[in-house]
Design a protein around this motif. Sequence first.
Motif, PDB file in Angstrom:
ATOM      1  N   GLU A 261      -8.995   5.836   2.324  1.00  0.00           N
ATOM      2  CA  GLU A 261      -8.791   4.644   1.501  1.00  0.00           C
ATOM      3  C   GLU A 261      -7.324   4.461   1.123  1.00  0.00           C
ATOM      4  O   GLU A 261      -6.816   3.336   1.072  1.00  0.00           O
ATOM      5  CB  GLU A 261      -9.650   4.726   0.244  1.00  0.00           C
ATOM      6  CG  GLU A 261     -11.125   4.469   0.478  1.00  0.00           C
ATOM      7  CD  GLU A 261     -11.359   3.062   1.001  1.00  0.00           C
ATOM      8  OE1 GLU A 261     -11.109   2.080   0.253  1.00  0.00           O
ATOM      9  OE2 GLU A 261     -11.762   2.932   2.180  1.00  0.00           O
ATOM     10  N   VAL A 265      -5.353   1.028   1.977  1.00  0.00           N
ATOM     11  CA  VAL A 265      -4.702   0.218   0.955  1.00  0.00           C
ATOM     12  C   VAL A 265      -3.215   0.081   1.238  1.00  0.00           C
ATOM     13  O   VAL A 265      -2.618  -1.000   1.062  1.00  0.00           O
ATOM     14  CB  VAL A 265      -4.941   0.826  -0.439  1.00  0.00           C
ATOM     15  CG1 VAL A 265      -4.065   0.138  -1.491  1.00  0.00           C
ATOM     16  CG2 VAL A 265      -6.413   0.704  -0.826  1.00  0.00           C
ATOM     17  N   GLU A 305       0.955  -3.002  -8.944  1.00  0.00           N
ATOM     18  CA  GLU A 305       0.090  -3.564  -7.912  1.00  0.00           C
ATOM     19  C   GLU A 305      -0.614  -2.462  -7.143  1.00  0.00           C
ATOM     20  O   GLU A 305      -1.815  -2.558  -6.833  1.00  0.00           O
ATOM     21  CB  GLU A 305       0.902  -4.442  -6.965  1.00  0.00           C
ATOM     22  CG  GLU A 305       1.396  -5.729  -7.604  1.00  0.00           C
ATOM     23  CD  GLU A 305       2.055  -6.646  -6.587  1.00  0.00           C
ATOM     24  OE1 GLU A 305       1.803  -6.492  -5.367  1.00  0.00           O
ATOM     25  OE2 GLU A 305       2.821  -7.534  -7.015  1.00  0.00           O
ATOM     26  N   GLU A 308      -3.430  -1.012  -9.223  1.00  0.00           N
ATOM     27  CA  GLU A 308      -4.620  -1.867  -9.245  1.00  0.00           C
ATOM     28  C   GLU A 308      -5.383  -1.792  -7.934  1.00  0.00           C
ATOM     29  O   GLU A 308      -6.618  -1.659  -7.916  1.00  0.00           O
ATOM     30  CB  GLU A 308      -4.202  -3.310  -9.524  1.00  0.00           C
ATOM     31  CG  GLU A 308      -5.378  -4.266  -9.618  1.00  0.00           C
ATOM     32  CD  GLU A 308      -4.957  -5.684  -9.978  1.00  0.00           C
ATOM     33  OE1 GLU A 308      -5.847  -6.557 -10.042  1.00  0.00           O
ATOM     34  OE2 GLU A 308      -3.747  -5.924 -10.179  1.00  0.00           O
ATOM     35  N   LEU A 309      -4.664  -1.871  -6.813  1.00  0.00           N
ATOM     36  CA  LEU A 309      -5.326  -1.829  -5.512  1.00  0.00           C
ATOM     37  C   LEU A 309      -6.022  -0.496  -5.265  1.00  0.00           C
ATOM     38  O   LEU A 309      -7.150  -0.452  -4.754  1.00  0.00           O
ATOM     39  CB  LEU A 309      -4.299  -2.094  -4.409  1.00  0.00           C
ATOM     40  CG  LEU A 309      -3.738  -3.523  -4.340  1.00  0.00           C
ATOM     41  CD1 LEU A 309      -2.529  -3.567  -3.420  1.00  0.00           C
ATOM     42  CD2 LEU A 309      -4.822  -4.490  -3.872  1.00  0.00           C
ATOM     43  N   THR A 311      -7.025   1.654  -7.541  1.00  0.00           N
ATOM     44  CA  THR A 311      -8.142   1.777  -8.480  1.00  0.00           C
ATOM     45  C   THR A 311      -9.363   1.061  -7.927  1.00  0.00           C
ATOM     46  O   THR A 311     -10.485   1.586  -7.971  1.00  0.00           O
ATOM     47  CB  THR A 311      -7.757   1.194  -9.855  1.00  0.00           C
ATOM     48  OG1 THR A 311      -6.665   1.948 -10.394  1.00  0.00           O
ATOM     49  CG2 THR A 311      -8.933   1.256 -10.825  1.00  0.00           C
ATOM     50  N   ASP A 312      -9.155  -0.145  -7.398  1.00  0.00           N
ATOM     51  CA  ASP A 312     -10.273  -0.908  -6.815  1.00  0.00           C
ATOM     52  C   ASP A 312     -10.905  -0.174  -5.644  1.00  0.00           C
ATOM     53  O   ASP A 312     -12.094  -0.330  -5.363  1.00  0.00           O
ATOM     54  CB  ASP A 312      -9.787  -2.286  -6.362  1.00  0.00           C
ATOM     55  CG  ASP A 312      -9.443  -3.208  -7.529  1.00  0.00           C
ATOM     56  OD1 ASP A 312      -9.872  -2.906  -8.663  1.00  0.00           O
ATOM     57  OD2 ASP A 312      -8.740  -4.217  -7.303  1.00  0.00           O
ATOM     58  N   ALA A 313     -10.103   0.672  -4.969  1.00  0.00           N
ATOM     59  CA  ALA A 313     -10.603   1.437  -3.829  1.00  0.00           C
ATOM     60  C   ALA A 313     -11.138   2.808  -4.234  1.00  0.00           C
ATOM     61  O   ALA A 313     -11.480   3.624  -3.376  1.00  0.00           O
ATOM     62  CB  ALA A 313      -9.486   1.603  -2.804  1.00  0.00           C
ATOM     63  N   SER A 314     -11.213   3.053  -5.536  1.00  0.00           N
ATOM     64  CA  SER A 314     -11.721   4.321  -6.073  1.00  0.00           C
ATOM     65  C   SER A 314     -10.881   5.521  -5.634  1.00  0.00           C
ATOM     66  O   SER A 314     -11.399   6.627  -5.441  1.00  0.00           O
ATOM     67  CB  SER A 314     -13.192   4.541  -5.681  1.00  0.00           C
ATOM     68  OG  SER A 314     -14.014   3.570  -6.287  1.00  0.00           O
TER      69      SER A 314
END
Length: 411
Positions: A261, A265, A305, A308-309, A311-314
């Motif tokens: 991940e 990302v 940024e 955030e990206l 984090t969204d991808a765990s």
Amino acid sequence: MSTALRPPLEGVRVIDLTTFLSGPSATQLLGDLGAEIIKIESLDGDSSRAIAGPEVDGDSAYFLANNRNKRSIALDLKSPRGLEVAKRLIAGADVVVENFRPGVTTRLGLAPETITAEHPSLVWASISGFGQEGPWRDRPAYDMVVQALGGVMSLNGHPGAPAARLGIPAGDVVAGLYAVIGVLAALSARAETGTGRIVDVSMLRGQLAMLSYQAVYTAVRGTAPGPQGAAHDSIATYRSFRGGDGREFVVTANTPRMWEELCRVLGVPELVTDERFVDAASRLRNKVELWELLEARVATRPAAEWVELLTDASVPVAPVRNVLEALQDAREADDGSLVTVRGEHAEFENVATPIRFVNTAEVEPVYPPALGGDTVRLLGEVGFSVDEVEALLGDGVAGAPSAHAVGAGVR
């Protein structure tokens, strides 16, 4: 709704003979857990009362940080009468915590072996730099001394830079935590046997214990690890990065999924199948090449940024906060991480004890005491008459902010 349980250490009385930080941090934690803390100070007070720096209403913030939920009695322990007062207080206690240099308690007439023989149920915790036995027992020690001797400073900082002290007082606080663990274990055993015991905590041993896997790595390899900077000796993708805006953030991509991940990302999915980085061992072996590739990608966007990206991808990630920012985050979270300690004339915010008990009454924080602020009342509680209290104060055996309320403070 069921009735809330009482704090777990409610009813436990602790005599606090400590100064500065290691001991006061331990007794503050015991107080946060519900214990009654009686702080016996010299007539000059805990030395941390005089630490320079920020103040709140004339009190050193250093002292305030580690002395909530306590009562203070000021005594001259070198005088026979002051010693007698201390012994009366100890006779009614469950725990004594002290951080004198080894041998000082014996010279004062408070040898742990003698006191615990007289009061078999008493738990006595001694915190010192190097323990009660051994060739270094008589050496003075402070936080940075044990960080240096324990190898901690050699691991801190960046390669090529001088050894660096941790910016937090880990030598003191860790010793305090281990002292609390020892006290709680001894109290648990006492519940079964009725007998207390002496707990010996060394600040240096606390630092050695913190080495964790680094101690085993060193023993296995036979070589010392260098400064860790913001990276990990075993995980290539466990480190800090600097975004295009200059702000730092950390990534701890420990598992294969997190690694994949991270590459997705960052826009470098080809690295997943690159033979140089195909597994964790390969990535570690070729970490310098990997870091160069990742750093080039990270520099194309601001740190926020990427946070955030990812984090969204765990993928575990976090911005590097300074202390002011970290406290503001805690304040906004409003999750009990911070506590406001209010006194009659002032208040301050401090970090709270991180331990939470479900369905349990909270211990309301009590403002750190004035030097000898509870002397009169405590003397009364251990059986001294008004005349005796006045004599102790008048003869300089005990100290209090003022003696005008002796009659009101003594039963």
